[in-house]
Structures are given as C-alpha cells and as structure tokens.
Write a protein that holds these residues in place. Structure first.
Motif, PDB file in Angstrom:
ATOM      1  N   SER A  26     -17.325  74.796 -54.030  1.00  0.00           N
ATOM      2  CA  SER A  26     -16.386  74.538 -55.132  1.00  0.00           C
ATOM      3  C   SER A  26     -15.458  73.403 -54.741  1.00  0.00           C
ATOM      4  O   SER A  26     -15.177  73.173 -53.554  1.00  0.00           O
ATOM      5  N   ILE A  27     -14.996  72.705 -55.754  1.00  0.00           N
ATOM      6  CA  ILE A  27     -14.030  71.628 -55.563  1.00  0.00           C
ATOM      7  C   ILE A  27     -12.913  71.819 -56.574  1.00  0.00           C
ATOM      8  O   ILE A  27     -13.166  72.187 -57.726  1.00  0.00           O
ATOM      9  N   THR A  28     -11.667  71.638 -56.118  1.00  0.00           N
ATOM     10  CA  THR A  28     -10.506  71.889 -56.970  1.00  0.00           C
ATOM     11  C   THR A  28      -9.621  70.657 -57.010  1.00  0.00           C
ATOM     12  O   THR A  28      -8.805  70.429 -56.117  1.00  0.00           O
ATOM     13  N   PRO A  29      -9.768  69.801 -58.030  1.00  0.00           N
ATOM     14  CA  PRO A  29      -8.796  68.727 -58.229  1.00  0.00           C
ATOM     15  C   PRO A  29      -7.571  69.272 -58.956  1.00  0.00           C
ATOM     16  O   PRO A  29      -7.672  70.212 -59.749  1.00  0.00           O
ATOM     17  N   GLY A  30      -6.429  68.701 -58.672  1.00  0.00           N
ATOM     18  CA  GLY A  30      -5.205  69.153 -59.332  1.00  0.00           C
ATOM     19  C   GLY A  30      -4.131  68.097 -59.267  1.00  0.00           C
ATOM     20  O   GLY A  30      -4.197  67.146 -58.481  1.00  0.00           O
ATOM     21  N   ILE A  31      -3.127  68.262 -60.090  1.00  0.00           N
ATOM     22  CA  ILE A  31      -1.991  67.345 -60.090  1.00  0.00           C
ATOM     23  C   ILE A  31      -0.771  68.082 -60.624  1.00  0.00           C
ATOM     24  O   ILE A  31      -0.884  68.972 -61.467  1.00  0.00           O
ATOM     25  N   ARG A  32       0.377  67.731 -60.083  1.00  0.00           N
ATOM     26  CA  ARG A  32       1.646  68.310 -60.536  1.00  0.00           C
ATOM     27  C   ARG A  32       2.617  67.182 -60.863  1.00  0.00           C
ATOM     28  O   ARG A  32       2.671  66.163 -60.164  1.00  0.00           O
ATOM     29  N   PHE A  33       3.401  67.406 -61.919  1.00  0.00           N
ATOM     30  CA  PHE A  33       4.468  66.480 -62.301  1.00  0.00           C
ATOM     31  C   PHE A  33       5.802  67.190 -62.164  1.00  0.00           C
ATOM     32  O   PHE A  33       5.963  68.328 -62.626  1.00  0.00           O
ATOM     33  N   ASP A  34       6.766  66.539 -61.515  1.00  0.00           N
ATOM     34  CA  ASP A  34       8.119  67.071 -61.371  1.00  0.00           C
ATOM     35  C   ASP A  34       9.131  66.058 -61.855  1.00  0.00           C
ATOM     36  O   ASP A  34       8.995  64.847 -61.622  1.00  0.00           O
TER      37      ASP A  34
END
Length: 748
Positions: A447-455
């Motif tokens: 499995s591969i998990t791309p992600g991004i967060r904005f603060d």
C-alpha cells in the motif's frame, strides 16, 4: 477581533458540521427493510484502541494502554520514559532548568501534546525563565493531565505534521481519556476500577476511582483522583541554605482530576455525548536555595530570610466538549468512521514567589499566563474500491479561536520593576485540514499513502492597560499582527510480507508556528540597558522526516524497529542585536538562524515463553547537530535501553528491569556538565488473590543498588564549576536513590 480571522473559522465549522449532517443519510441508505421497526435494540459496540483515522493510526506510533499504565505503575511521564518508551524523556522543572518533554531530541513547542485529539496550548514566558528569574518561569504543556484518567497514551515520533499539525517536529504525545466501554466488561452494564498507592520518591499518597454505568443505549462515566506529596528525592546531602545546597527544596503538592462523560448510542452506528474534565495541580516550595543566613548591611536588601521565602508553580486545565462519533454498522457504507468535537478549553499556569528580605522588606513576584480556546475538530474515514485498488480515504480538520493573557505582579515596584503584561493579549485563529489516501494494490500486501495537510495561523495583538504599563512599551509599542500558512505533504509506503511481519518507509514534512512569546514577548530593563523582545517577523520552523522500519507480531513475539533521519530548517534561536534609540542598547531577541539534523534508531520488542517467562526491551539512540556549525545538539539524549526479564502466572508475577544509558558525549566546553553513563535496576512483583476477584496488589523497588546518576538532557546546560541562584551544584540535579512503590487496585 475583526471579522477577517473569524471568516475562515466560520467556514471551517460549516464544512465540518455539513460532513456530520450527511453521515445519517449514508447510514440510512445501507439499512435493510427490517430496520424500519420502531422498537430499537440495545446497541453494543466494542471500542477500538487505535481507530482508523485517529492521530495514532500510523506505523510511527506506539501505544500504552490503561492496563499497561496500571501494571507498569506509570504515574507521570517520567515513569513512561523509564518503563515502556526508551526514546522519550520528561524532565521536571527545578531552579536553573525549565524541564519539559523530549522526543527525539526536541522539546518545548517542537513537541505537540493532545488530549482526546484536542491540542493542549503551549504557554511560555521566556524572559521569566532561567537564572535571572528562577521562580517565575512558565514553560510547556505536558504536565496538564492525570495519567489515572487515561484509556491510553500514544507516542508519535518524527517530523510529521500530517496527523497533528503545528508543533510535531520531534513528535507528539496523544492522551486518550477513559471511555465507558473501557470499564464495562462484555455482558455487563456497569464496571469500575479503584486504586490507592504510595511512592517514596516524593512521599506521595494517591487515590483514584473510575466508575461507568450503562442503561440501554446510554452510558455515563465518572473518574476522580487525588494525590498529595512532597519534593522529589535526589542524591544530594547538603541540607543548607543558599546556592550550594544539594538536597531538594522542601515542597508540598496536591494534584487532583475530575472527568465526566455521557454517551448515547443511536441507531445506525451514531454516538453523541459530552465530556467535562478538570485537572488541577498546586505546589508550595520552601526556596532554601535562594535564602541566606549570612548577610551584611549591604546585602540585607537583596537576600532572603531563611524559611521565610516561598514559591509556587500551579497548573489548571479545564475542558468541556460536545462529542459525536460514527462507526459504520456494516462494511458497505461509503463512510466507515467519523468524529466531531466542539470544545472549550482553558489552560492557566501560575508561578511565582513571595517572602521577606533579610532587611525585613516584603517581596512578591506572581506570574500568570492563560489561554482560552473555542474550537472544532473532526475526522472521517471512507473506504471504497477503484478496479483492483482499495482506498481508505482519511480526512481531518480543525479550527480554533483563542485568546491569550499574561500578567506579572511585582512588589515593591521600582523604576525597572513594575506589575505589567510581558506580552500583549492576543486574539488568534488556527485552521488545519488534511487528506490522505491509503491505496492498497489488491491482495499484494503493498500500500502507498500520499497525503497533505494545510495549516493557517493568524495572531492579532490587543492593546491593554496592563501592556501599556510595560516598561518597554514606549520603546517598542504594540507589535504587528502575524499570519502564516503552510502545506505539509507526506508519502508512506507499506508492505505486508506475511500475516505477522510488515515493513514501511515514509517521507513527511513538519511545521511549527512561532509561539506568542517568541513573537510578542517584551521584558525591558531601561536602567540596565537591555531588553528581551519578541520578533513578529519570524518564519515558521519546518522539517523533513525520513523513516524506514518494520513491525511484527507472531502472537508470542512482537516488536518494531525504526531508522530515521530528520532535517530541520529555520530553527528559532536566541540572538543578541543592537537596539536603535529609544530602544535599549542590547536586545535579546529571536531569529530564524539555525538548521539542524537528527538521525537515529529505535527498537522495541517483547517475547513470551510457554513456561511463563517473558523478556521485553526498548532501545533508542540518536545523534543531532546544528547545520551552521556542526555542533552537537545537547537536547538529544545519548543511547538508552530498557531491558526486562519477568515471570508471570494467572495470579502472580515478578519482573527485573534494567535501565542503561551511555554518557553524554564531551562537547569540550568546561562550563557544561557531560553526565556520565549509568545502569540501574528495578524490581516489581504483583499478586491477584483468587479469594478477592479483581484485586491486584503490586509493589516495587527502584534503583535497588542506590546508584547516583543524572538524566543527561536534564543537566545539559548545568555549569559544574559555579553555583548561583539558577545553577546549583550538579548533585542537586541528580535522580532519586533507592525508592519503593506499593499499590492496591480493585476492578469491579
């Protein structure tokens, strides 16, 4: 506060509420015709230790359950670092050191703390810390919850803001308070646990009780605890007045906690409820290290009378939240899990001292800081397929509106010492949103998990009479507002080699916004010609974290190994600059000047044998240096290992544990203390008599050979060649000698 910072908060609240509103529709679509009956059955849902989408749902996290907390006799974060987590340290504050929680060599605002996924504010008054003001320092947030109220304690390691947001440069500590299902066993409608104990390390007696009751689909929980104790022991033996004292200052403390929860389960996997908690810690110390029995007519006005000068360091945290949870009753719904919390939280800290000078004059310094938060935090997990790919989409969002206040009362007043606010009141808003998609390739185990967060952060200083009375107000005025935002991406790859073993690799970015004190602090001594002043032009600290590792669980053998390399930019550091009239000549301020690198390895494992014996251990080793000059980061602890060998049967057990640490590497600086390595041994035993169901009697002896040793990161800045009001002899900072604990726990 103006409408500009309110607008994004209202938009975020609207979005999160909208998410919760559509969940019943998805649940309704998945119901069958038989569910149209008006008679509702009692719903029983087993709690998940690490629910999908929670901040601890990552291979970089380790969990300590409530059962382990009780069995390991963990009463505070110091015990956590000496029992199950070799990679963390918790240093209690003393004159000359601010203390704090250390994860992978970072501390302070670079380590996030959450309770029920709600961020705990970081309160700080840097100008009042250290040797110049050893009694009025306020620093940190980790000592604001009670371990007895927890259902679990998760440690997240590494530079990764995708789960937590601002502050997770070194990692995060995520505390989960008890839920009713933690106490109510299967097939029962009520349950509880009561515990009483004594610890000779601080001569403390502690008592706690938690009870939960379920009536049909409604459950409630009450938890309360009370601890009364004294100063933490050390190996010093100089019971004298003044800066050469090595015994701890006499202290009395009281710690208490109250927790209430209400939960009501609705049809379709929905739960609504309310949580209220209050943590309170008060202490009073006889500040013998700052007192003097020998004085002259010239020093009487600047020294303190023996046994007539006392200090305090108090903490209170209160929280009320409205809680919503969704756990899909079947696997064919679009949304598998969701949560939403609307909360109010207040954290206040009060530190100071009062007493008599040897001249007979009264003296008072009382520093108080407070933050009030109004916020919303939510998450959602959705599972679906696209061809041969299985997706687990995880969304998280938070929005907080906060107000901060600081004030120090000073008596008697003078030209340079007045009652004032060292920073303006600040109204602010923080927003965060993250999305990640765990994509699994069929049945391949990969499995591969791309992600991004904005603060987003917005701070608005507010003028007030208390701040206009600041001795530096005329020179510096009201500082400017601060606003910043950051994107923090991540990429996690996992491969399940078989049912028992999995490997992973991750790259992630981290982010820390400057604290209010780093931006706006203002302590000005006009006659002395200096000022400690914040910098509203600071940039956020950022980090890149690289992790590779493996986890395994074969039933009788489980563990993990992780290698990491973290790189940090824009470290905020103290610098000295020249002021421009009407400013003082010397300015102690903050700038983004240092880059840093920290690399290391962590291992944790346990093996259970068929004959009742077991072995367990954890090891952490790391090295850190500043990039601009390649000097060692002394907050990075030397190699540390916790190794245990035990034997247990159904009704009794015992364990011998060794804690081993290498020496702090020599930094070739004569005026810093490089703590020597050490090895200490602890032994514990427990008995659960068959005649009294649910009773557990436990006792243990720590440091059984009475070894004199130091926590290396706790004395990294101590000068062994001098003694002053903020720098006692090194023996003063030593850890406790031989101590013992005993406790009785009764489950109902």
């Amino acid at each position: 506060m103006g409408s500009r910072p309110l607008r994004p908060l209202l938009l975020a609240c609207t979005a999160l509420v909208a998410v919760s509103a559509i969940l019943p529709a998805h649940a309704q679509d998945a119901t069958t015709a038989s569910q149209d009956e008006t008679q509702l059955e009692t719903i029983v849902v087993k709690g998940k230790r690490v629910p999908a989408g929670s901040v601890a749902d990552t291979p970089l996290a380790t969990q300590t359950t409530a059962e382990e907390i009780r069995k390991k006799e963990i009463k505070d974060l110091s015990d956590l670092g000496n029992t199950t987590e070799a990679g963390i340290d918790f240093i209690k504050a003393k004159p000359g050191r601010t203390g704090g929680l250390f994860i992978r060599g970072l501390t302070g605002a670079r380590v996030a703390v959450l309770v029920d996924e709600i961020p705990v504010p970081f309160l700080q008054t840097i100008a009042r810390n250290g040797s110049s003001s050893p009694t009025t320092g306020i620093n940190g947030q980790p000592d604001s919850f009670d371990v007895d109220s927890l259902g679990g304690l998760d440690v997240l390691r590494g530079a990764d803001s995708s789960k937590v947001g601002s502050g997770a440069l070194g990692g995060a500590l995520a505390a989960r308070t008890l839920e009713p299902e933690d106490l109510i066993g299967e097939g029962r409608d009520w349950g509880g646990v009561a515990k009483t104990g004594y610890d000779s390390e601080d001569k403390s007696f502690s008592n706690s009780v938690a009870v939960a009751k379920q009536v049909e689909n409604t459950s409630v929980l009450f938890q309360g605890s009370y601890t009364r104790g004294h100063e933490t022991d050390n190996q010093g033996n100089a019971d004298i007045y003044g800066t050469s004292r090595t015994e701890p200052n006499p202290m009395d403390f009281v710690r208490n906690n109250l927790l209430f929860k209400f939960r009501h389960k609705l049809e379709g996997g929905h739960t609504v409820g309310m949580t209220a908690e209050r943590y309170d810690y008060t202490s009073e110390s006889n500040l013998k290290t700052l007192q003097s029995s020998a004085f002259t007519a010239g020093t009487a006005a600047t020294t303190f009378r023996p046994d007539a000068y006392f200090g305090w360091d108090d903490v209170r945290r209160e929280r009320v939240s409205l809680d919503y949870f969704y756990d899909a009753p079947s696997s064919d719904t679009l949304v598998q899990a969701a949560s939403l919390r609307l909360y109010w939280q207040q954290l206040s800290k009060d530190a100071g001292s009062s007493g008599l000078r040897n001249s007979g004059a009264q003296y008072l310094r009382a520093n108080e800081a407070q933050e009030d938060d109004f916020g919303v935090i939510g998450s959602m997990v959705s599972e679906f397929d696209t061809g041969t790919l299985r997706h687990q989409l995880r969304l998280r969002g938070n929005a907080t509106m906060f107000e901060t206040h600081q004030f120090i009362a000073a008596f008697p007043a003078s030209a340079t010492v007045v009652s004032q606010s060292d920073a303006p009141d600040v109204d602010g808003v923080t927003l965060g949103f993250s999305i990640e998609d765990q994509i699994t390739l069929g049945d391949s185990g990969f499995s591969i998990t791309p992600g991004i967060r904005f603060d987003f952060h917005d701070y608005e200083p507010q003028d007030s009479a208390a701040y206009r009375g600041n001795t530096g107000y005329n020179a510096f005025g009201l500082p400017e507002s601060f606003s910043d935002s950051k994107f923090s991406p991540k990429l996690l790859a996992e491969y399940q080699l078989n049912e028992s073993v999995g490997v992973f690799a991750q790259w992630a970015m981290a982010y820390r916004a400057p604290t209010v004190d780093e931006l706006y602090g203002n302590f000005t001594n006009t006659l002395g010609g200096y000022a400690s002043i914040g910098n509203p032009n600071l940039e956020a600290e950022t980090g890149n974290g690289f992790e590779v590792g493996a986890k395994w669980n074969t039933g009788d053998f489980n563990g993990s190994v992780t290698l990491f390399h973290n790189m940090y930019d824009n470290f905020i550091n103290n610098v000295t600059r020249v002021g421009v009239s009407p400013q003082p000549t010397s300015l102690f301020t903050y700038e983004n000047v240092q880059d840093a690198r920290i690399s290391g390895a962590e291992i944790k494992a346990r093996k259970d044998f068929a004959n009742g014996f077991f072995a367990e251990g954890s090891l952490a080793v790391a090295y850190g240096e500043y990039g601009d000059n390649n000097t060692r980061i002394r907050s990075v602890a030397p190699l540390k290992a916790i190794l245990g060998l035990g034997y247990e049967q159904e009704t009794w057990g015992t364990q011998l544990t060794g804690i081993f640490s290498a020496a702090m590497p020599d930094d070739s600086v004569a005026n810093t203390y490089d703590a020597p390595g050490y090895g200490i041994f602890n032994v514990t035993g427990w008995w659960e008599p068959e005649a009294v169901k649910g009773l557990r009697i436990q006792a243990g002896v720590n440091n059984i050979f009475d070894k004199t040793y130091w926590n290396a990161v706790g004395v990294a800045s101590v000068n062994p060649n001098s003694a002053s009001s903020g720098n006692q002899p090194v023996a003063f900072y030593s850890e406790a000698g031989t101590t013992f604990k005993i406790s009785l726990t009764q489950k109902f």
